[in-house]
Scaffold this motif. Structure first.
Motif, PDB file in Angstrom:
ATOM      1  N   THR A 118       0.842  -1.196   0.000  1.00  0.00           N
ATOM      2  CA  THR A 118       0.000   0.000   0.000  1.00  0.00           C
ATOM      3  C   THR A 118       0.872   1.238   0.000  1.00  0.00           C
ATOM      4  N   LYS A 119       0.696   2.067  -1.043  1.00  0.00           N
ATOM      5  CA  LYS A 119       1.413   3.343  -1.148  1.00  0.00           C
ATOM      6  C   LYS A 119       0.496   4.487  -0.735  1.00  0.00           C
ATOM      7  N   SER A 120      -0.808   4.283  -0.904  1.00  0.00           N
ATOM      8  CA  SER A 120      -1.769   5.328  -0.508  1.00  0.00           C
ATOM      9  C   SER A 120      -1.595   5.580   0.986  1.00  0.00           C
ATOM     10  N   THR A 121      -1.888   6.827   1.407  1.00  0.00           N
ATOM     11  CA  THR A 121      -1.809   7.125   2.840  1.00  0.00           C
ATOM     12  C   THR A 121      -3.063   6.592   3.512  1.00  0.00           C
ATOM     13  N   VAL A 122      -2.866   5.578   4.355  1.00  0.00           N
ATOM     14  CA  VAL A 122      -4.037   4.921   4.961  1.00  0.00           C
ATOM     15  C   VAL A 122      -3.886   4.847   6.481  1.00  0.00           C
ATOM     16  N   PRO A 123      -4.993   4.910   7.209  1.00  0.00           N
ATOM     17  CA  PRO A 123      -4.925   4.838   8.670  1.00  0.00           C
ATOM     18  C   PRO A 123      -4.206   3.592   9.167  1.00  0.00           C
ATOM     19  N   VAL A 124      -3.589   3.736  10.325  1.00  0.00           N
ATOM     20  CA  VAL A 124      -2.860   2.619  10.916  1.00  0.00           C
ATOM     21  C   VAL A 124      -3.831   1.434  11.074  1.00  0.00           C
ATOM     22  N   GLY A 125      -3.404   0.275  10.613  1.00  0.00           N
ATOM     23  CA  GLY A 125      -4.261  -0.917  10.696  1.00  0.00           C
ATOM     24  C   GLY A 125      -4.851  -1.290   9.346  1.00  0.00           C
ATOM     25  N   THR A 126      -4.788  -0.386   8.358  1.00  0.00           N
ATOM     26  CA  THR A 126      -5.448  -0.655   7.076  1.00  0.00           C
ATOM     27  C   THR A 126      -4.816  -1.821   6.324  1.00  0.00           C
ATOM     28  N   SER A 147       3.508  -2.021   3.804  1.00  0.00           N
ATOM     29  CA  SER A 147       3.241  -0.582   3.736  1.00  0.00           C
ATOM     30  C   SER A 147       4.516   0.105   3.260  1.00  0.00           C
ATOM     31  N   ASN A 148       4.403   0.917   2.217  1.00  0.00           N
ATOM     32  CA  ASN A 148       5.573   1.628   1.697  1.00  0.00           C
ATOM     33  C   ASN A 148       5.135   3.055   1.377  1.00  0.00           C
ATOM     34  N   PRO A 149       5.010   3.881   2.430  1.00  0.00           N
ATOM     35  CA  PRO A 149       4.465   5.225   2.205  1.00  0.00           C
ATOM     36  C   PRO A 149       5.339   6.081   1.297  1.00  0.00           C
ATOM     37  N   GLU A 150       4.688   7.066   0.723  1.00  0.00           N
ATOM     38  CA  GLU A 150       5.315   7.926  -0.278  1.00  0.00           C
ATOM     39  C   GLU A 150       5.610   9.286   0.361  1.00  0.00           C
ATOM     40  N   PHE A 151       6.784   9.846   0.049  1.00  0.00           N
ATOM     41  CA  PHE A 151       7.124  11.143   0.646  1.00  0.00           C
ATOM     42  C   PHE A 151       7.379  12.220  -0.413  1.00  0.00           C
ATOM     43  N   LEU A 152       6.864  12.012  -1.630  1.00  0.00           N
ATOM     44  CA  LEU A 152       7.139  13.003  -2.685  1.00  0.00           C
ATOM     45  C   LEU A 152       6.277  14.246  -2.520  1.00  0.00           C
TER      46      LEU A 152
END
Ligand code: UGA
Length: 433
Positions: A118-126, A147-152
């Motif tokens: 999941t790259k979309s910003t999703v609530p903890v637990g998603t 989970s691989n969040p995006e920081f661009l």
């Protein structure tokens, strides 16, 4: 590696293009047929410097593909990235409708082992929730979620991805951690592997912290104005302390965009759900809401009434180098100006079309700085685009309407403005009258 990216919004498209540029075979999937057909022809739906060139290059070199067929895209994929939107509900909560729908489709098409990221910003637990939806629909557990969040940042998205300062990888198996570490190696960046919940939280905490820096410096700016101090020098002095850092201390008319406003509200909501009252972040949001109106307050203090005043707005996008109008201060400001009876012209070098869709109808969108300001009583700078920062102050000072300039982004030094016969009000600095 073979990578499929589901969702060709900002995050999906930029990630897909950058993963293909470092040598992976990437297939981008979207339900929107027109968008996909356009992308196949190199027509990019968003304004983002450098993106179109990389789409064309990697398509021509046979590494980047676009399709509406998710099952096809899933076939050879080692890694599947979910990068669909998570809009904001009325309550501030993230709306997971699109993530849920994609998880279901992934489950229906999952034959062999893949890492679903999941790259979309999703609530903890998603991610755990995504895992349960996928296994419900595929009937096995031969996959990992991550989970691989995006920081661009918009406007420098390609640069931020190709030169990422860190890759955060949240996993629950070593195998998934190794695959995603391998995928990120060519970026030559600091890779941090952690558990899934921590990775999800790093994303929210990072955006909330940056938003806090902005609201903090804006509050300092408001106090500087009353004390006769200069916020630019205050920020510079603070930033010399490496513990504080100089970045994200530019005072202005608050933060906008598709991320900070949404993610700060979502984190307040997430905290509330675990019975934690995130007071600090609530204040950050409140300060920002006030700060977006600060030029209106200054103009009213200066003119008494804005009724009948001609106002030229320079810059409409939420920040330079993007056509994105989401949560832009220009929306709040132009709505208030219209309400107060002012007549408003707005100029932006790129965001004119997107602005026309969201600003009040009464605002006339014009195609040059000159048209916006020629007969203005008031000029407000809302976005620090280069062509606005390079505006000829002498020309403004010589306009027959004798306009007062309100600079919401501190584009000019006070020494520069002082050379001209111009009334100038900015953020957190003494006014020049
Ligand atoms: C932000 C983060 O910077 C990215 O790291 C993150 O990946 C992204 O959100 C996201 O979650 O997807 P973005 O919203 O594109 O990126 O833009 P920023 O450059 O962070 O600017 C956000 C807003 O803050 C703009 O309105 C900008 O004018 C304002 N800002 C920024 C300030 O008022 N002062 C500053 O010092 C910096």
């Amino acid at each position: 590696m073979n990578v499929s990216v589901i969702g060709t919004g900002y995050v999906g498209l930029v990630s897909g293009v950058c993963f293909s540029d470092i040598g992976n075979k990437v297939t981008c999937v979207d339900l929107d047929e027109t968008k996909i057909n356009n992308l196949k022809k190199g027509i990019v739906p968003i304004y983002e410097p450098g993106l179109k060139e990389l789409v064309v290059k990697n398509t021509e070199e046979g590494r980047l593909f676009f399709t509406t067929d998710l099952s096809q895209a899933m076939k050879d994929a080692d890694v599947v990235l979910i990068a669909v939107g998570t809009p904001e509900k009325e309550t501030g909560e993230a709306d997971l409708r699109f993530v849920e729908a994609v998880a279901k489709s992934i489950g229906e098409n999952l034959d062999d082992y893949k890492v679903i990221v999941t790259k979309s910003t999703v609530p903890v637990g998603t991610n755990r929730y995504v895992k349960s939806i996928i296994s419900e629909h595929c009937g096995h557990e031969n996959f990992d979620v991550a989970s691989n969040p995006e920081f661009l940042r918009e406007g420098s998205a390609i640069h931020d991805t190709m030169n990422m300062e860190r890759a955060i990888i949240g996993v629950e198996s070593e195998k998934a951690g190794d695959i995603l570490t391998e995928l990120h190696k060519p970026f030559n960046t600091e890779i941090m592997v952690t558990d899934i919940e921590t990775a999800e939280m790093i994303k929210y905490a990072s955006n909330a912290f940056l938003a806090t820096k902005i609201s903090f410096i804006n509050e300092i700016a408001n106090i500087c104005e009353k004390l006769g101090a200069n916020v630019i020098d205050v920020a510079k002095g603070m930033g010399l302390d490496a513990r504080i850092g100089a970045k994200f201390l530019q005072a202005g008319i608050g933060y906008g965009g598709s991320c900070f406003p949404k993610d700060t509200k979502a984190l307040v909501q997430i905290s509330g759900e675990v019975e934690h009252d995130f007071q600090l972040l609530k204040s950050v949001i409140e300060v920002n809401n006030k700060q977006q109106r600060v030029l209106i307050d200054k103009a009213i203090a200066r003119f008494g009434s804005l009724s009948g005043k001609k106002v030229g707005l320079l810059g409409l996008a939420f920040k330079p180098n993007t056509d994105d109008m989401r949560e832009a201060a220009s929306i709040v400001i132009s709505e208030e100006l219209v309400k107060q009876g002012a007549s408003v012209k707005g100029y932006d070098p790129i965001a004119r079309e997107t602005a026309a869709k969201v600003l009040p109808q009464e605002v006339e969108i014009v195609s040059s700085v000159n048209e916006a300001i020629e007969d203005a009583d008031i000029i407000m700078i809302l976005t620090e685009w280069d062509d606005i920062k390079n505006i000829d102050l002498e020309m403004i000072a010589n306009l027959p309407s004798n306009p007062v300039l309100f600079d919401g982004r501190n584009c000019f030094s006070l020494d520069e403005v002082a050379k001209y016969n111009l009334e100038y009000h900015s953020i957190g600095r003494p006014s020049l009258i």
